[in-house]
Enzyme design. Structure first.
Site, mmCIF file in Angstrom:
data_model
loop_
_atom_site.group_PDB
_atom_site.id
_atom_site.type_symbol
_atom_site.label_atom_id
_atom_site.label_comp_id
_atom_site.label_asym_id
_atom_site.label_seq_id
_atom_site.Cartn_x
_atom_site.Cartn_y
_atom_site.Cartn_z
ATOM 1 N N HIS A 182 0.842 -1.200 0.000
ATOM 2 C CA HIS A 182 0.000 0.000 0.000
ATOM 3 C C HIS A 182 0.875 1.247 0.000
ATOM 4 O O HIS A 182 2.079 1.177 0.231
ATOM 5 C CB HIS A 182 -0.919 0.021 1.230
ATOM 6 C CG HIS A 182 -2.080 -0.932 1.114
ATOM 7 N ND1 HIS A 182 -1.994 -2.236 1.530
ATOM 8 C CD2 HIS A 182 -3.339 -0.760 0.619
ATOM 9 C CE1 HIS A 182 -3.151 -2.845 1.291
ATOM 10 N NE2 HIS A 182 -3.986 -1.975 0.749
ATOM 11 N N LYS A 215 -0.513 4.866 4.551
ATOM 12 C CA LYS A 215 -1.429 3.939 5.226
ATOM 13 C C LYS A 215 -0.977 3.729 6.659
ATOM 14 O O LYS A 215 0.193 3.476 6.924
ATOM 15 C CB LYS A 215 -1.498 2.603 4.472
ATOM 16 C CG LYS A 215 -2.500 1.644 5.089
ATOM 17 C CD LYS A 215 -2.866 0.523 4.152
ATOM 18 C CE LYS A 215 -3.787 -0.490 4.816
ATOM 19 N NZ LYS A 215 -5.089 0.082 5.208
HETATM 20 P P1 NAD Z 1 -7.348 9.671 4.503
HETATM 21 O O1 NAD Z 1 -6.375 9.869 5.607
HETATM 22 O O2 NAD Z 1 -7.072 10.282 3.161
HETATM 23 O O3 NAD Z 1 -8.806 10.166 4.965
HETATM 24 C C1 NAD Z 1 -9.323 10.004 6.253
HETATM 25 C C2 NAD Z 1 -10.203 11.195 6.539
HETATM 26 O O4 NAD Z 1 -10.815 11.006 7.817
HETATM 27 C C3 NAD Z 1 -9.404 12.515 6.610
HETATM 28 O O5 NAD Z 1 -10.022 13.502 5.816
HETATM 29 C C4 NAD Z 1 -9.434 12.856 8.088
HETATM 30 O O6 NAD Z 1 -9.411 14.260 8.331
HETATM 31 C C5 NAD Z 1 -10.772 12.234 8.478
HETATM 32 N N1 NAD Z 1 -10.877 12.128 9.935
HETATM 33 C C6 NAD Z 1 -9.915 11.864 10.843
HETATM 34 N N2 NAD Z 1 -10.391 11.921 12.091
HETATM 35 C C7 NAD Z 1 -11.702 12.227 11.979
HETATM 36 C C8 NAD Z 1 -12.730 12.439 12.923
HETATM 37 N N3 NAD Z 1 -12.504 12.325 14.240
HETATM 38 N N4 NAD Z 1 -13.947 12.727 12.461
HETATM 39 C C9 NAD Z 1 -14.186 12.832 11.141
HETATM 40 N N5 NAD Z 1 -13.242 12.651 10.185
HETATM 41 C C10 NAD Z 1 -12.009 12.359 10.616
HETATM 42 O O7 NAD Z 1 -7.522 8.094 4.378
HETATM 43 P P2 NAD Z 1 -8.202 7.251 3.194
HETATM 44 O O8 NAD Z 1 -7.140 6.728 2.287
HETATM 45 O O9 NAD Z 1 -9.341 8.005 2.619
HETATM 46 O O10 NAD Z 1 -8.733 6.001 4.030
HETATM 47 C C11 NAD Z 1 -9.659 6.158 5.092
HETATM 48 C C12 NAD Z 1 -9.917 4.796 5.721
HETATM 49 O O11 NAD Z 1 -10.504 3.926 4.765
HETATM 50 C C13 NAD Z 1 -8.646 4.077 6.210
HETATM 51 O O12 NAD Z 1 -8.975 3.350 7.364
HETATM 52 C C14 NAD Z 1 -8.327 3.124 5.071
HETATM 53 O O13 NAD Z 1 -7.557 2.023 5.478
HETATM 54 C C15 NAD Z 1 -9.728 2.726 4.677
HETATM 55 N N6 NAD Z 1 -9.872 2.188 3.310
HETATM 56 C C16 NAD Z 1 -10.771 1.200 3.176
HETATM 57 C C17 NAD Z 1 -11.044 0.689 1.923
HETATM 58 C C18 NAD Z 1 -12.126 -0.331 1.789
HETATM 59 O O14 NAD Z 1 -12.372 -0.819 0.648
HETATM 60 N N7 NAD Z 1 -12.813 -0.704 2.865
HETATM 61 C C19 NAD Z 1 -10.363 1.186 0.799
HETATM 62 C C20 NAD Z 1 -9.443 2.212 0.978
HETATM 63 C C21 NAD Z 1 -9.208 2.732 2.258
#
Ligand code: NAD
Length: 265
Positions: free
Chosen positions: A153, A157
């Protein structure tokens, strides 16, 4: 009237793509774009931030009054709070956030007594197909085949190994009677660390902007078999999350997986 959608983690990499595709596909009315209250883009138009036309909805720290469904791609502690909000207002929930700990899973399980929730560490169709076959392959090959899982990744991450790599391991353990997570060996280092029979090696690579690669390697003397999946863009997860959101709207309270959404169970 279309169902209303709130995106939690809306300023993130996934949140922006989910919002953009939700607007493009016109299946939902986006009524909320929620993120960390102190986010530097708070107050800006969420559509503009996601690279589509202005929506008239500002990125903010508060949930709106009501929604049909919430999609959460944020942080584990934030996802648990989202579940409590959904339970209070009766909204369905899709949780894509990975790295949820036991206490956070318990919050989701409790909320699922009142609302329908889909929780999945990987929302791509291809990966979910892998989840359903890797265990069967391991059982068919038998204990003579060593099993190693690799995942790669992007450098930002936070959790490792990925939630999807753990789901692959869990599926293999369930099909072969291995102890999960007891049989997992994370990385390997040292002068005397030979492979133990029945273990599953887990290896996490973090580099650049890799979206997501997973491989399960089955090896015995004379051959190796590799089943792998490469996600080339985040849109595969975003489309899966939107598909889950459409599906969960019509479900009874309960905790569901993408296997349920895609009919792979
Ligand atoms: P990212 O860091 O780009 O985005 C996360 C967002 O959450 C940010 O904008 C951050 O400000 C926000 N955030 C943090 N604390 C918060 C709070 N207390 N309240 C509200 N918002 C808050 O990360 P990303 O790449 O978008 O991934 C987010 C999550 O999704 C991770 O856990 C990642 O592993 C997961 N993910 C899952 C899949 C899936 O298919 N299930 C795919 C990709 C990523």
């Amino acid at each position: 009237m279309r169902p209303s959608l709130v995106i939690h983690g809306a300023a993130g990499r996934m949140g922006r793509r989910i919002l953009a595709l939700a607007v493009e596909e016109q299946i939902f009315d986006v009524v909320g774009a929620v993120d960390h209250p102190g986010h530097p883009d708070a107050g800006k138009d969420a559509g503009t931030l996601a690279g589509v036309s202005p929506l008239g909805i500002k990125l903010g720290g508060e949930f709106p009054q009501k929604a049909s469904v919430v999609i959460d791609f944020s942080l584990p502690q934030a996802a648990a709070k989202t579940a409590e909000w959904c339970e209070k207002c009766g909204a369905a929930l899709v949780v894509g956030t990975t790295g949820l700990e036991r206490a956070q899973m318990e919050i989701l399980t409790a909320a699922a007594k009142k609302i329908a929730i889909v929780q999945a560490a990987n929302m791509s169709l291809g990966m979910n197909l892998l989840f359903s076959i890797v265990g069967k392959v391991a059982a068919a090959l038998g204990p003579e085949y060593d099993i190693e899982i690799t995942e790669a990744h992007h450098r930002l991450k936070k959790d490792a190994p990925s939630g999807s790599a753990l789901s692959l391991a869990k599926s293999i353990c369930e099909s072969t009677g291995r102890d999960y997570p007891g049989c997992l060996v994370h990385g390997r280092q040292g002068k005397d660390v030979p492979r133990q029979t029945g273990t599953i090696g887990m290896h996490a690579i973090r580099a650049g902007d890799i979206v997501g690669k997973h491989a399960v390697i089955y090896g015995t003397q004379g051959e190796t078999i590799t089943i792998s999946h490469d996600a080339q863009s985040r849109d595969t997860f975003a489309r899966g999350a939107l598909r889950a959101a459409q599906w969960v709207l019509n479900q009874k309270p309960g905790l569901y997986s993408m296997q349920d959404v895609l009919g792979l169970k």
